[in-house]
Motif scaffolding. Sequence first.
Motif, PDB file in Angstrom:
ATOM      1  N   PRO A   1       7.284  -7.479  41.535  1.00  0.00           N
ATOM      2  CA  PRO A   1       5.876  -7.569  41.938  1.00  0.00           C
ATOM      3  C   PRO A   1       4.931  -7.242  40.792  1.00  0.00           C
ATOM      4  CG  PRO A   1       6.849  -5.541  42.756  1.00  0.00           C
ATOM      5  CD  PRO A   1       7.968  -6.323  42.146  1.00  0.00           C
TER       6      PRO A   1
ATOM      7  N   ARG B   1       3.214  -9.009  46.511  1.00  0.00           N
ATOM      8  CA  ARG B   1       3.929  -7.796  46.919  1.00  0.00           C
ATOM      9  C   ARG B   1       5.400  -8.070  47.197  1.00  0.00           C
ATOM     10  NH1 ARG B   1       1.506  -3.140  48.573  1.00  0.00           N
ATOM     11  NH2 ARG B   1      -0.494  -4.250  48.604  1.00  0.00           N
ATOM     12  N   ASP B   2       5.731  -9.312  47.582  1.00  0.00           N
ATOM     13  CA  ASP B   2       7.092  -9.655  47.978  1.00  0.00           C
ATOM     14  C   ASP B   2       7.880 -10.376  46.885  1.00  0.00           C
ATOM     15  OD1 ASP B   2       6.672  -8.564  50.506  1.00  0.00           O
ATOM     16  OD2 ASP B   2       5.901 -10.455  51.309  1.00  0.00           O
ATOM     17  N   GLN B   3       7.312 -10.490  45.686  1.00  0.00           N
ATOM     18  CA  GLN B   3       8.039 -11.119  44.592  1.00  0.00           C
ATOM     19  C   GLN B   3       9.247 -10.261  44.204  1.00  0.00           C
ATOM     20  OE1 GLN B   3       7.105 -14.197  43.272  1.00  0.00           O
ATOM     21  NE2 GLN B   3       5.502 -14.192  44.846  1.00  0.00           N
TER      22      GLN B   3
ATOM     23  N   ASP C   1      -4.330 -13.341  46.267  1.00  0.00           N
ATOM     24  CA  ASP C   1      -2.995 -13.448  46.861  1.00  0.00           C
ATOM     25  C   ASP C   1      -2.976 -14.531  47.930  1.00  0.00           C
ATOM     26  OD1 ASP C   1      -0.333 -12.756  46.678  1.00  0.00           O
ATOM     27  OD2 ASP C   1      -0.454 -11.096  48.092  1.00  0.00           O
TER      28      ASP C   1
END
Length: 416
Positions: free
Chosen positions: A20, A15-17, A50
Amino acid sequence: MPEVVFSVDQSKSMRDQDVPGHNRWHPDVPTVAMVKPGAEFRVECRDWTDCQVGNNDSANDVRDIDLTIPHMLSGPIGVEGAEPGDLLVVDILDLGPVPQQTGDMAGQNWGYTGIFAKANGGGFLTDYFPDAYKAIWDFHGQQAVSRHLPGIRFTGITHPGLFGTAPSAEMLARWNTREQALIDTDPNRVPPLAVPPDSTNALAGTATGDLANRIAAEGARTVPARENGGNHDIKNFTRGSRVYYPVHVKDAKLSGGDLHFSQGDGEITFCGAIEMGGFIDFHVDLIKGGMETYGISTNPVFVPGNVEPRYTEFLTFIGISVDHDTDTNFYLDATLAYRRACLNAVEYFKKFGYSGEQAYLLIGSAPIEGRISGIVDIPNACCSLYVPTAIFDFDVRPTAEGPMKADRGKCAVSSA
């Protein structure tokens, strides 16, 4: 090295890439990169959960996995010129753990196999093993060993558990309708018969606002294989494989992840493979109108890879479609027959000092071969489970002297 078209920083959640990925199938998840037919490229992947599972000696993390989060998919990657009705030709050139990294995330020189608790997903033998257990595997080149299953070393058949093209809106609606109808036949079953759309922890790639909300509400969960490919968990889908995916939307929208260092046929513990993050290199091409030309209308077709360990001697366990717990016969039930073959293998390896849970973890993660051996001789289907004898550092074949029983350690268990 091929161009990286989807990169993953393993220190961050998906989610924080910077870009994403996603964890639902939906035709409107935005494409994050475009490639041309004939291109070679690399996709980096996060562990399917994840990275909810740690390199430790407790299975509480497996027990407590939040199953609204998986699978973490990298993509979608668009292919120029792809149209509904085409076949997307995908060659797996290479894949493996996170290159040159050691650390706390699965794929950084280690992976894990988990038995899921019956109350949280279960597994093929969940009625016999209802609690959560885990084994950690350390990677040594192409081989894996585990402190939780001592006496075993094998070469992995690295492969992706999950890749596929995006469904059309019409196909997505059909999936959701038919799976809900199945759920409605026994809505309170544990584990459930299927998993319906659920917006909880849905990740819609780069979509925002109303589009992201619609993808979350409508998107199909990634647990099963479907017509677009998806979560096949085929262990021979490895380097050298070529897959012909049906194309259902413009640009095809190829996505995937769930990389495995190794797996037995069936991934029977649900988290039965050796799970990891890592990379996969692809070559893609198109066969225009290929779905009609070749009659490939419902599911992909693939050519198995040509890279696998060369085990030549096996101990093979047989199962038939009889529930020996109740002495009940079932008509040509291959699922039951395979379950009995697995249970027979578990009971056998317990005689050498392994616990039932250790044996279950072993046959889910090692390069075991499962086969449907007979489905015509009424009333009993027959399935077989081939276990390579060379993966053990002791002789596991029956002898007049009896089994070589020893202290085989223990797998990671969950606390009360």
